[in-house]
Design an enzyme around this catalytic site. Sequence first.
Site, mmCIF file in Angstrom:
data_model
loop_
_atom_site.group_PDB
_atom_site.id
_atom_site.type_symbol
_atom_site.label_atom_id
_atom_site.label_comp_id
_atom_site.label_asym_id
_atom_site.label_seq_id
_atom_site.Cartn_x
_atom_site.Cartn_y
_atom_site.Cartn_z
ATOM 1 N N THR A 107 0.644 -1.196 3.321
ATOM 2 C CA THR A 107 -0.170 -1.473 2.129
ATOM 3 C C THR A 107 0.663 -1.907 0.923
ATOM 4 O O THR A 107 0.110 -2.194 -0.128
ATOM 5 C CB THR A 107 -1.014 -0.240 1.753
ATOM 6 O OG1 THR A 107 -0.188 0.934 1.756
ATOM 7 C CG2 THR A 107 -2.154 -0.041 2.736
ATOM 8 N N SER A 108 1.977 -1.947 1.059
ATOM 9 C CA SER A 108 2.822 -2.514 0.009
ATOM 10 C C SER A 108 4.136 -2.924 0.653
ATOM 11 O O SER A 108 4.601 -2.298 1.608
ATOM 12 C CB SER A 108 3.078 -1.512 -1.129
ATOM 13 O OG SER A 108 3.711 -2.151 -2.225
ATOM 14 N N SER A 109 4.732 -3.994 0.112
ATOM 15 C CA SER A 109 5.968 -4.499 0.706
ATOM 16 C C SER A 109 6.692 -5.374 -0.299
ATOM 17 O O SER A 109 6.151 -5.749 -1.336
ATOM 18 C CB SER A 109 5.656 -5.309 1.969
ATOM 19 O OG SER A 109 4.919 -6.480 1.640
#
Length: 395
Positions: A107-109
């Site tokens: 969900t985040s990168s």
Amino acid sequence: MPTEPEIETPAAGLRRQLADRLEKDGRLRSREWRAAVGAVPRHAFVPRFYRESDVPGVTTWEPVTPETVGQEEWLGLVYTDETWVTQFDSRDIDWSDPQPVSNATPTSSSTLPSLVVRMLDDLDVHEGMHVLEIGTGTGYSTALMCHRLGSEAVTSIETDEGVARRAREALAGSGYTPHLFVGDGRAGHLDGAPYDRLIATCGFRNIPPAWLEQVLPGGVILTTLRGWMRSLGLVKLIVTGDSANGWFSEDEPSFMIARQQDAPESLGVLPGPDDGTERRATYGPGVLTSSGPAFMAQLAAPDVRSFSMAVDGGPVSTFVLDSVTDSFAVLVPVDSGWQVRQGGPRRLWDAVESAVATWEVYGSPSTAAFGLTVSRDAQVVWLGNPNGPQWPLPS
């Protein structure tokens, strides 16, 4: 964790090597963005991350930190042209004892640098411009813009408080002080408007009306559009008052969808074995996964998701479900082809096949042949020109 003086000397060399590679590959095309890549310490924004394991079976990610792989390998990975995952399932990671992760959704990168600089180059910024970024993420792309334009010229919005906090700390530690806010990126940030440029680093199902209101006429909106099956790709729009027009890119980058527009948990109602009407299918489920046809399928059925499974010991069937209208299509293999059974308010497979057939009639073009017109009343993707075949985006 090693100290910054121990890291900076090798990191500076790795940044130059990264800039060289991106320039050689044609991704880094201006001296200003090259200077930014050479100056911004990506390791400050991804001090710890996950990479996908090569172990066969269930997709598993393994933690990468200076402690788990050693400083040299960690730093070398940071400055490769790769996307590194920094969060799963919208939950913070316990980095005091990081463990492999399976059965989870990133969900985040930190997006691969070649895509970041390609988008920043397409944004076509100039000194004195103000930029609104939707999706701060790790803060790396925010820092690049701060280096290029000055911190005062950059406003960035992040929906996740933990992600936003870490980005703020990394930016401040690297000497950058943009305007940072936590909130729903679809609303933009009215207090800082108007903006000359808007860039989104997550995928949206449509163009939020607030963006048109907050970007100056002649300004640029650069974002990826996507649905619940796949990404449509990168689109660059020129704002003309209360409307905007532009073209999709040749590339088809895929960003995580904005959390406020993620698909509902329920796939919809599974049809019974006798529901719907049957016919011979012109195209099989392969059109949902091959690049060009899948682009068309996403346009034709924007609220659809699909999966395959065997039913009652029979052949593997593909279910195409629309959770918004409760429409469905079920594709079953038959001799040398496929049978489709459809039901509900929309004939989903009819719409998909019509769109794919149109694409083929027009020569099976790349996404660069498609454009988008956005107004207060409608958002329409078109093929060839605004008077060509059209598909509305979901409202």
